[in-house]
Structure formats: structure tokens, C-alpha cells
Write an enzyme that holds these catalytic residues in place. Structure first.
Site, PDB file in Angstrom:
ATOM      1  CG  ASN A 112      37.032  10.265 -17.735  1.00 60.28           C
ATOM      2  OD1 ASN A 112      37.150  11.167 -16.912  1.00 60.28           O
ATOM      3  ND2 ASN A 112      37.316  10.435 -18.994  1.00 60.28           N
ATOM      4  N   GLY A 185      35.099  17.915 -16.276  1.00 61.87           N
ATOM      5  CA  GLY A 185      33.826  17.193 -16.233  1.00 61.87           C
ATOM      6  C   GLY A 185      32.964  17.544 -17.425  1.00 61.87           C
ATOM      7  CB  SER A 186      29.422  16.886 -18.050  1.00 60.50           C
ATOM      8  OG  SER A 186      28.882  17.459 -16.876  1.00 60.50           O
ATOM      9  CD  GLU A 207      41.377  21.155 -19.545  1.00 62.92           C
ATOM     10  OE1 GLU A 207      41.117  20.486 -20.561  1.00 62.92           O
ATOM     11  OE2 GLU A 207      42.246  22.039 -19.518  1.00 62.92           O
ATOM     12  CB  CYS A 241      37.445  13.850 -22.150  1.00 60.44           C
ATOM     13  SG  CYS A 241      39.219  14.006 -21.954  1.00 60.44           S
ATOM     14  CD  GLU A 329      31.752  13.417 -23.809  1.00 63.34           C
ATOM     15  OE1 GLU A 329      31.225  14.369 -23.206  1.00 63.34           O
ATOM     16  OE2 GLU A 329      32.889  13.007 -23.544  1.00 63.34           O
TER      17      GLU A 329
HETATM   18  P1  NAD Z   1      30.477  15.471 -14.219  1.00 63.86           P
HETATM   19  O1  NAD Z   1      30.387  16.838 -14.815  1.00 63.86           O
HETATM   20  O2  NAD Z   1      29.243  14.733 -13.936  1.00 63.86           O
HETATM   21  O3  NAD Z   1      31.290  15.535 -12.845  1.00 63.86           O
HETATM   22  C1  NAD Z   1      32.533  16.188 -12.703  1.00 63.86           C
HETATM   23  C2  NAD Z   1      32.682  16.695 -11.281  1.00 63.86           C
HETATM   24  O4  NAD Z   1      31.643  17.618 -10.983  1.00 63.86           O
HETATM   25  C3  NAD Z   1      32.607  15.607 -10.221  1.00 63.86           C
HETATM   26  O5  NAD Z   1      33.636  15.818  -9.275  1.00 63.86           O
HETATM   27  C4  NAD Z   1      31.231  15.791  -9.598  1.00 63.86           C
HETATM   28  O6  NAD Z   1      31.196  15.483  -8.237  1.00 63.86           O
HETATM   29  C5  NAD Z   1      30.952  17.268  -9.792  1.00 63.86           C
HETATM   30  N1  NAD Z   1      29.535  17.562  -9.996  1.00 63.86           N
HETATM   31  C6  NAD Z   1      28.615  16.789 -10.631  1.00 63.86           C
HETATM   32  N2  NAD Z   1      27.424  17.409 -10.640  1.00 63.86           N
HETATM   33  C7  NAD Z   1      27.591  18.593 -10.021  1.00 63.86           C
HETATM   34  C8  NAD Z   1      26.713  19.682  -9.697  1.00 63.86           C
HETATM   35  N3  NAD Z   1      25.433  19.663 -10.057  1.00 63.86           N
HETATM   36  N4  NAD Z   1      27.233  20.736  -9.046  1.00 63.86           N
HETATM   37  C9  NAD Z   1      28.525  20.769  -8.692  1.00 63.86           C
HETATM   38  N5  NAD Z   1      29.390  19.765  -8.946  1.00 63.86           N
HETATM   39  C10 NAD Z   1      28.927  18.692  -9.599  1.00 63.86           C
HETATM   40  O7  NAD Z   1      31.435  14.672 -15.222  1.00 63.86           O
HETATM   41  P2  NAD Z   1      31.919  13.167 -15.139  1.00 63.86           P
HETATM   42  O8  NAD Z   1      30.774  12.263 -15.400  1.00 63.86           O
HETATM   43  O9  NAD Z   1      32.738  12.938 -13.923  1.00 63.86           O
HETATM   44  O10 NAD Z   1      32.929  13.112 -16.370  1.00 63.86           O
HETATM   45  C11 NAD Z   1      32.487  12.925 -17.665  1.00 63.86           C
HETATM   46  C12 NAD Z   1      32.576  14.192 -18.480  1.00 63.86           C
HETATM   47  O11 NAD Z   1      33.815  14.831 -18.268  1.00 63.86           O
HETATM   48  C13 NAD Z   1      32.537  13.900 -19.968  1.00 63.86           C
HETATM   49  O12 NAD Z   1      31.761  14.886 -20.594  1.00 63.86           O
HETATM   50  C14 NAD Z   1      33.978  14.019 -20.402  1.00 63.86           C
HETATM   51  O13 NAD Z   1      34.174  14.326 -21.750  1.00 63.86           O
HETATM   52  C15 NAD Z   1      34.455  15.105 -19.507  1.00 63.86           C
HETATM   53  N6  NAD Z   1      35.903  15.020 -19.325  1.00 63.86           N
HETATM   54  C16 NAD Z   1      36.686  16.003 -19.814  1.00 63.86           C
HETATM   55  C17 NAD Z   1      38.055  15.914 -19.682  1.00 63.86           C
HETATM   56  C18 NAD Z   1      38.961  16.977 -20.216  1.00 63.86           C
HETATM   57  O14 NAD Z   1      40.142  16.947 -19.880  1.00 63.86           O
HETATM   58  N7  NAD Z   1      38.493  17.903 -21.028  1.00 63.86           N
HETATM   59  C19 NAD Z   1      38.612  14.823 -19.037  1.00 63.86           C
HETATM   60  C20 NAD Z   1      37.779  13.834 -18.545  1.00 63.86           C
HETATM   61  C21 NAD Z   1      36.414  13.943 -18.683  1.00 63.86           C
END
Ligand code: NAD
Length: 453
Positions: A112, A185-186, A207, A241, A329
Site C-alpha cells: 500500500n 502486512g496483514s 507491523e 494501515c 479491516e
Molecule cells: P499481506 O499480508 O497480504 O502481504 C504482505 C507481504 O506478505 C507481501 O510481501 C506478500 O508477498 C507476503 N505474503 C502474502 N501471503 C503470504 C503467505 N501466505 N506466506 C508468506 N508470505 C505471504 O498484506 P498486504 O495486502 O500487502 O497489506 C495490507 C495489510 O498490511 C493491511 O492489513 C494493513 O493494515 C497492513 N499494513 C500494516 C502496516 C503497518 O505499518 N503496521 C503498513 C502497511 C500495511
């Protein structure tokens, strides 16, 4: 992957990254590489979700540049041994802690804010003296490729390497042993990362996300609140996020406040064509968001175009905690409004939900502010603003509970990639004999007295 990680481990073991001069040099190089490729980075992110140059500079690169500048300025101070007091038992002697880099680190980014969420943790890793394997998100493919290109063309892979890919590549990386994993990520994927790290007892920073509430109390400055909240919610089309996920509005000010929200949306001229708005990142997310809009509750907006991945800034009113939109979310431009009569009951409901990444309180009254701070656990937040706490690197940024663990930016980022060795540095001037054998009653009572027990 194995070869890459071994080459980074070998490089780390040369101790090259431990020199402060080396770290400064690498940070300066990173700054120059990003600066020299600024236009390229802007062009590539635009291809992913039509993010404007203004937003790319202010919400991605500016933060990275200032993190790098601060790291260069403070690396000497942060890396110094820090004196601690020595307890009576250990006198004569000195006590101090020595920060050391954890070693080979893995940084996994989200899509994002693809540049900020890849480069900022990498800056923390570099300033701490770690090597870095960086895996940006495949969901923003052009931004990911741009990051890979500029880093891999300019840095030695045994020090800093970008690996692109999705689930299979990330899974392969997670099977290897790292000395630190930094994940953005999530919450769902955060659990996968944490489990993988546990196999090697690798420390993690997670995070993650969650539903961040904003309380709008009856003493809030409503005009200012509306202005700040509309910016915070709809920047990046809500794909932030720490965006306020939903608003909790005192019933007595609801009508006036909703009117102000709408007029702020109108004044903001949100449009992908004028660069004030971005696309939803992909079709799947657009569909997910469209399915969250309950037509009966639309107060403003609600129009969408799946093909163009566009959803109007949308306000839903009369929302209840039980509604579908409150289940996960939102991560998009839909703002549900829940009204309340009883603040305590509302606080209790928020407390029963997973701990949010952020919480925002709009009020002119200290008692309410302090009550919410005291009762609700959350990562970080603002009073009378939203999102902007991330721009202050004087404190760390991170979640708690299901919104994450650990924090970064500034010195907190340095700490996230460091271990602090505690050292007792003993003088040979003399040695009290009380701990040595043979034991005696006299020695025991002396020990008790010395320890104040
Ligand atoms: P995501 O968890 O889908 O992906 C994040 C990363 O994990 C990516 O690089 C992806 O390739 C990898 N990934 C995805 N599935 C995986 C799996 N099964 N096994 C291993 N790796 C995997 O998240 P997203 O859609 O990229 O981002 C959105 C989420 O991130 C939202 O929940 C948001 O709130 C959160 N976020 C948090 C912050 C923070 O600083 N706290 C910042 C930005 C986004």
C-alpha cells in the site's frame, strides 16, 4: 535463496557492516540511488495504482529521505556503548550495554506504500549494521520491480539484495534461518511469519493492521476534525494501515458533523484524473470493497467502477458494530459512522475487539482523552488528528496484540535490528571475599545487608 543468505552471512562475518563509516556510506549511497531514480520510481508506482507525484513524494519518499538523514546523523550516538549504574555487589567495576547488529535480516513489505514500507525498514537494518534481503509486495508489481532494479544494480547482493515474488518465494525465504525478520502486512500473514520465525527462534517485528477507531466527542472542534479526518481517511483511497477505519460519533453532534464531512469531501476534489485520489490496487480488492457497501446505509458517495478500480469516497451512517463492514479491516475509501450515547459502553465494545494499530480522539476535554488512553490498548495515535503520528520519528511506530509487535523509525528502528549486550567490566583493584567458600553465617548476613534484603 540458501546461497544468497550464506553469502550475506559470510559478508556479515567479515565485520565490515559493524564500522560506523561503512553504515554511513551505505546510507548515503541509498539516499543518492533513490534521489537519482526519483522520477523512475514515480512513473512505476503510477502504473500500479495511479499514485500522483505529490502523494508519492509526501507519503513515501519524504519519510524515507528523512529517516536516512536522521540515521546518518545519529548512527554514532545510537551505536555507542551506554553506561549503566553498577550495583554495590559488583563494585569496583563499570557497567554498560553494547549494541550489536543482529546479523542477516529479512524485510518483507506490503503494497500500500510500497516504497516507504520497503525502504524505511531497510534503513533501520542498515543503520544497525545488518545485511538485508528485501522482499517487496508482488501486489504492486511495477513498484516492486523498480525497487529491485535500483537496489540490485547498485548494491552488492551479499550486503543488500531485493528478491521479488509472492507466496512461494516468501515461503522459501521464510524456510531459511535469518537473524531478524521484519514484516509489514496483514495479521493473517503475520501469524505465518511468526510461526516460521519460531522454528529458528528468529526475533521478529510485525507491523500489522486492524480496525483503528476515531472517537469524535461532543467537545471536538468539528470543522477542524472533519478536515483532518477526511484527509486521513481518503489519502491513498483509504489503503492506509493507520487510516481511521470507522468513526464513533457522539449522537448529539452527528447531524452537524456528517454535514461537515461531506463538505470536506466536496472541497477536496478527489479524482484520479487530477491526482488527488488513487485507484484500488487490484480488481479483487475493488470487489471486496464494493461488497462491503450496504446500499441502505450510504450517506454520501457509494458509486464505483470495477473496471477502473475506482470507488468514490463513501460515508455510511447508522452503522452498528454487528454490521458486516465491522467484521474486518476496510482498507479502502469507505467510512462507517457509528453513533453513541454512552461513551463507556462504546469503549467497552472497542476493548472487546482486537487491539487496534491506532486510535484517534477528537476532543477539547482532558478527562475523556485520558479515559480513552487509560482504557483502550492500541499501537499509537493522535489527539485531534489522525495518521500524522507516523511522521514523527522521535517516537517509534508499531502495533500491539493483533496489530503487531515491535516498532521502528528513528532510534526505535535501530533497536529493532540490534541486540544490546549487557557487560559488567570489573576492576582488579580488590575483591571482597564474601561470596567465596567456605560459607559462613557472617558472610550471609553481610550479603543480605549489602543487598538491602
Ligand atoms: P499481506 O499480508 O497480504 O502481504 C504482505 C507481504 O506478505 C507481501 O510481501 C506478500 O508477498 C507476503 N505474503 C502474502 N501471503 C503470504 C503467505 N501466505 N506466506 C508468506 N508470505 C505471504 O498484506 P498486504 O495486502 O500487502 O497489506 C495490507 C495489510 O498490511 C493491511 O492489513 C494493513 O493494515 C497492513 N499494513 C500494516 C502496516 C503497518 O505499518 N503496521 C503498513 C502497511 C500495511
Amino acid at each position: 535463496m540458501q546461497q544468497l543468505i550464506q553469502s550475506q552471512r559470510d559478508f556479515f562475518n567479515t565485520n565490515a557492516t559493524k564500522s560506523i563509516a561503512f553504515r554511513k556510506q551505505q546510507l548515503q549511497k541509498l539516499y543518492k540511488v533513490i534521489k537519482a531514480n526519483e522520477q523512475f520510481l514515480m512513473d512505476e508506482i503510477y502504473k500500479d495504482f495511479k499514485k500522483s507525484e505529490f502523494d508519492t513524494f509526501t507519503t513515501e519518499l519524504a519519510l524515507v529521505y528523512s529517516d536516512i538523514k536522521e540515521a546518518i546523523k545519529k548512527v554514532g550516538k545510537w551505536s555507542r556503548h551506554k553506561r549503566k549504574r553498577t550495583n554495590l555487589t559488583n563494585l569496583p567495576g563499570k557497567s554498560y550495554i553494547i549494541p550489536e547488529p543482529l546479523g542477516v535480516s529479512l524485510v518483507i513489505g506490503a503494497w500500500n506504500y510500497p516504497y516507504q514500507l520497503s525502504f524505511a525498514p531497510a534503513v533501520s537494518a542498515i543503520v544497525a549494521g545488518c545485511t538485508v534481503v528485501l522482499k517487496p509486495s508482488e501486489i504492486a508489481p511495477n513498484s516492486s520491480a523498480a525497487i529491485a532494479k535500483i537496489i540490485n544494480e547498485n548494491f552488492d547482493p551479499s550486503y543488500f539484495k531485493v528478491v521479488e515474488g509472492g507466496i512461494p518465494e516468501t515461503t522459501a525465504l521464510l524456510n531459511e534461518k535469518f537473524d531478524k525478520i521484519f514484516f509489514t502486512g496483514s495479521t493473517t500473514v503475520g501469524r505465518i511469519v511468526y510461526q516460521a520465525a519460531a522454528k529458528h527462534l528468529t526475533p521478529v517485528t510485525l507491523e500489522l493492521g486492524g480496525k483503528s477507531p476515531a472517537f469524535i466527542t461532543k467537545t471536538a472542534n468539528l470543522k477542524m476534525t472533519a478536515k483532518r479526518l477526511i484527509w486521513a481517511k481518503f489519502i491513498n483511497a483509504g489503503q492506509t494501515c493507520i487510516a481511521p477505519d470507522y468513526l464513533l460519533v457522539d449522537e448529539s453532534i452527528k447531524e452537524e458533523f456528517l454535514g461537515l464531512l461531506v463538505s470536506e469531501i466536496k472541497k477536496s476534489h478527489f479524482s484520479i484524473d487530477n491526482g488527488n485520489y488513487v485507484q484500488i490496487v487490484n480488481t479483487q480488492n475493488t470487489e471486496r470493497l464494493i461488497s462491503m457497501i450496504d446500499a441502505d446505509k450510504i450517506y454520501f458517495g457509494g458509486k464505483h467502477n470495477l473496471e477502473k478500480r475506482h470507488i468514490e469516497p463513501t460515508i455510511l451512517s447508522d452503522v452498528l458494530f454487528e454490521d458486516k463492514i465491522m467484521e474486518e479491516e476496510i482498507f479502502g475509501p469507505i467510512l462507517p459512522i457509528i453513533t453513541y450515547n454512552n461513551l463507556q459502553e462504546t469503549i467497552d465494545i472497542v476493548k472487546s475487539m482486537p487491539k487496534p494499530l491506532s486510535c484517534y480522539i477528537f476532543t477539547e476535554e482532558n478527562t475523556t482523552k485520558n479515559k480513552i488512553f487509560n482504557e483502550i490498548s492500541f499501537g499509537g495515535g493522535c489527539v485531534n488528528d489522525a495518521v500524522m503520528h507516523i511522521s514523527n520519528s522521535h517516537f517509534g511506530f508499531g502495533g500491539v496484540g493483533e496489530s503487531g509487535m515491535g516498532s521502528y523509525h528513528g532510534e526505535e528502528g535501530f533497536k529493532a535490528f540490534s541486540h544490546y549486550k549487557s557487560i559488567l567490566d570489573k576492576s582488579n583493584l580488590f575483591e571482597a571475599n564474601i561470596k567465596y567458600y567456605p560459607h559462613s553465617e557472617k558472610k550471609l548476613s553481610l550479603i543480605k545487608r549489602m543487598m538491602g534484603l
